[in-house]
Design a protein around this motif. Structure first.
Motif, mmCIF file in Angstrom:
data_model
loop_
_atom_site.group_PDB
_atom_site.id
_atom_site.type_symbol
_atom_site.label_atom_id
_atom_site.label_comp_id
_atom_site.label_asym_id
_atom_site.label_seq_id
_atom_site.Cartn_x
_atom_site.Cartn_y
_atom_site.Cartn_z
ATOM 1 N N ASP A 69 0.813 -1.217 0.000
ATOM 2 C CA ASP A 69 0.000 0.000 0.000
ATOM 3 C C ASP A 69 0.848 1.270 0.000
ATOM 4 O O ASP A 69 0.432 2.290 -0.540
ATOM 5 N N TYR A 70 2.025 1.210 0.636
ATOM 6 C CA TYR A 70 2.897 2.381 0.755
ATOM 7 C C TYR A 70 4.349 2.005 0.511
ATOM 8 O O TYR A 70 4.790 0.909 0.878
ATOM 9 N N LEU A 71 5.077 2.934 -0.087
ATOM 10 C CA LEU A 71 6.527 2.854 -0.205
ATOM 11 C C LEU A 71 7.092 4.035 0.574
ATOM 12 O O LEU A 71 6.711 5.184 0.335
ATOM 13 N N VAL A 72 7.969 3.745 1.536
ATOM 14 C CA VAL A 72 8.494 4.762 2.449
ATOM 15 C C VAL A 72 10.017 4.739 2.393
ATOM 16 O O VAL A 72 10.626 3.660 2.464
ATOM 17 N N ARG A 73 10.620 5.904 2.290
ATOM 18 C CA ARG A 73 12.087 6.026 2.297
ATOM 19 C C ARG A 73 12.498 6.687 3.602
ATOM 20 O O ARG A 73 12.014 7.768 3.939
ATOM 21 N N VAL A 74 13.399 6.015 4.321
ATOM 22 C CA VAL A 74 13.851 6.466 5.631
ATOM 23 C C VAL A 74 15.364 6.673 5.579
ATOM 24 O O VAL A 74 16.089 5.818 5.068
ATOM 25 N N ILE A 75 15.838 7.794 6.122
ATOM 26 C CA ILE A 75 17.276 8.053 6.213
ATOM 27 C C ILE A 75 17.608 8.388 7.667
ATOM 28 O O ILE A 75 16.976 9.260 8.267
ATOM 29 N N THR A 76 18.598 7.662 8.212
ATOM 30 C CA THR A 76 19.055 7.897 9.587
ATOM 31 C C THR A 76 20.586 7.904 9.611
ATOM 32 O O THR A 76 21.232 7.572 8.617
ATOM 33 N N ARG A 77 21.128 8.239 10.773
ATOM 34 C CA ARG A 77 22.585 8.240 10.928
ATOM 35 C C ARG A 77 23.180 6.833 10.873
ATOM 36 O O ARG A 77 24.269 6.646 10.362
ATOM 37 N N SER A 78 22.452 5.853 11.417
ATOM 38 C CA SER A 78 23.032 4.514 11.547
ATOM 39 C C SER A 78 21.929 3.461 11.590
ATOM 40 O O SER A 78 20.745 3.779 11.750
ATOM 41 N N LEU A 79 22.361 2.208 11.490
ATOM 42 C CA LEU A 79 21.434 1.091 11.632
ATOM 43 C C LEU A 79 20.786 1.112 13.009
ATOM 44 O O LEU A 79 19.589 0.871 13.149
ATOM 45 N N THR A 80 21.555 1.437 14.035
ATOM 46 C CA THR A 80 21.017 1.501 15.397
ATOM 47 C C THR A 80 19.920 2.554 15.502
ATOM 48 O O THR A 80 18.854 2.301 16.088
ATOM 49 N N ASP A 81 20.138 3.725 14.911
ATOM 50 C CA ASP A 81 19.110 4.770 14.917
ATOM 51 C C ASP A 81 17.858 4.308 14.163
ATOM 52 O O ASP A 81 16.736 4.578 14.584
ATOM 53 N N TYR A 82 18.061 3.615 13.044
ATOM 54 C CA TYR A 82 16.928 3.102 12.282
ATOM 55 C C TYR A 82 16.149 2.077 13.108
ATOM 56 O O TYR A 82 14.922 2.119 13.158
ATOM 57 N N GLN A 83 16.865 1.178 13.754
ATOM 58 C CA GLN A 83 16.195 0.152 14.560
ATOM 59 C C GLN A 83 15.359 0.791 15.664
ATOM 60 O O GLN A 83 14.209 0.398 15.899
ATOM 61 N N THR A 84 15.899 1.794 16.318
ATOM 62 C CA THR A 84 15.155 2.488 17.377
ATOM 63 C C THR A 84 13.910 3.160 16.800
ATOM 64 O O THR A 84 12.811 3.048 17.358
ATOM 65 N N LEU A 85 14.073 3.840 15.683
ATOM 66 C CA LEU A 85 12.947 4.502 15.025
ATOM 67 C C LEU A 85 11.879 3.478 14.634
ATOM 68 O O LEU A 85 10.691 3.669 14.885
ATOM 69 N N ILE A 110 7.557 3.448 14.101
ATOM 70 C CA ILE A 110 6.956 2.972 12.857
ATOM 71 C C ILE A 110 6.121 1.713 13.074
ATOM 72 O O ILE A 110 4.960 1.647 12.661
ATOM 73 N N ALA A 111 6.679 0.721 13.715
ATOM 74 C CA ALA A 111 5.995 -0.565 13.869
ATOM 75 C C ALA A 111 4.707 -0.468 14.686
ATOM 76 O O ALA A 111 3.829 -1.324 14.566
ATOM 77 N N ASP A 112 4.585 0.569 15.504
ATOM 78 C CA ASP A 112 3.399 0.728 16.354
ATOM 79 C C ASP A 112 2.253 1.504 15.699
ATOM 80 O O ASP A 112 1.231 1.723 16.332
ATOM 81 N N ILE A 113 2.410 1.913 14.471
ATOM 82 C CA ILE A 113 1.353 2.690 13.811
ATOM 83 C C ILE A 113 0.147 1.776 13.562
ATOM 84 O O ILE A 113 0.284 0.699 12.970
ATOM 85 N N PRO A 114 -1.028 2.183 14.030
ATOM 86 C CA PRO A 114 -2.222 1.350 13.873
ATOM 87 C C PRO A 114 -2.563 1.089 12.402
ATOM 88 O O PRO A 114 -2.403 1.966 11.555
ATOM 89 N N GLY A 115 -3.013 -0.124 12.131
ATOM 90 C CA GLY A 115 -3.481 -0.473 10.792
ATOM 91 C C GLY A 115 -2.438 -1.128 9.910
ATOM 92 O O GLY A 115 -2.754 -1.606 8.828
ATOM 93 N N ILE A 116 -1.179 -1.159 10.362
ATOM 94 C CA ILE A 116 -0.145 -1.805 9.560
ATOM 95 C C ILE A 116 -0.218 -3.311 9.765
ATOM 96 O O ILE A 116 -0.195 -3.796 10.887
ATOM 97 N N GLU A 117 -0.326 -4.045 8.673
ATOM 98 C CA GLU A 117 -0.334 -5.508 8.735
ATOM 99 C C GLU A 117 1.085 -6.059 8.611
ATOM 100 O O GLU A 117 1.478 -6.953 9.332
ATOM 101 N N ARG A 118 1.850 -5.491 7.658
ATOM 102 C CA ARG A 118 3.190 -6.027 7.403
ATOM 103 C C ARG A 118 4.097 -4.917 6.907
ATOM 104 O O ARG A 118 3.678 -4.058 6.141
#
Length: 150
Positions: A103-119, A124-132
């Motif tokens: 349904d969506y294509l999202v581009r994310v840019i962070t300083r590091s893999l660790t920052d991305y994982q935290t984000l 992101i993962a807690d947004i209601p309505g996301i199946e996968r």
């Protein structure tokens, strides 16, 4: 929009910082009519803004991922909530709603893999309505911020 407007747009996409005098010279108009056309393109929403292009890696942002999001529901309220949440996350630099799946294509840019994982884990993962969410890492950009051909 005529051929002169298209030339103005092409020139501004190449160099949005040029003076109106330089732009007028390049599109072969006098300054006043050129300025009127630019203001009309801005007023009509054809020109949506001016910005600097920044190389994320040179600015210390070394990690980039593409997320493919499939929603569990596609009602207007759920989609609006997701889009509002995406808009509120500064590290999301592009988000497009697609026909079909995902349904969506999202581009994310962070300083590091660790920052991305935290984000990802906290916002992101807690947004209601996301199946996968499927994600892939960007190895390098081949084409980006290319001017739109007129």
């Amino acid at each position: 929009m005529d051929a002169i407007d298209r030339r103005i747009l092409a020139e501004l996409q190449q160099d949005g910082r040029q003076t109106i005098t330089e732009l007028a010279r390049r599109v072969q108009l006098s300054v006043s009519p050129c300025l009127r056309r630019v203001r009309a393109l801005e007023r009509d929403g054809v020109i949506t803004g001016y910005h600097a292009s920044v190389d994320p890696r040179k600015a210390g942002l070394e990690f980039e991922a593409l997320l493919f999001i499939t929603m569990s529901r596609s009602d207007a309220t759920t989609l609006a909530q997701l889009e509002e949440a995406m808009t509120a996350i500064d590290e999301i630099v592009d988000c497009q709603r697609l026909f079909g799946e995902p349904d969506y294509l999202v581009r994310v840019i962070t300083r590091s893999l660790t920052d991305y994982q935290t984000l990802y884990d906290t916002r992101i993962a807690d947004i209601p309505g996301i199946e996968r969410i499927r994600s892939t890492l960007v190895m390098r950009s081949v084409v980006s911020d290319r001017p739109i051909r007129m």
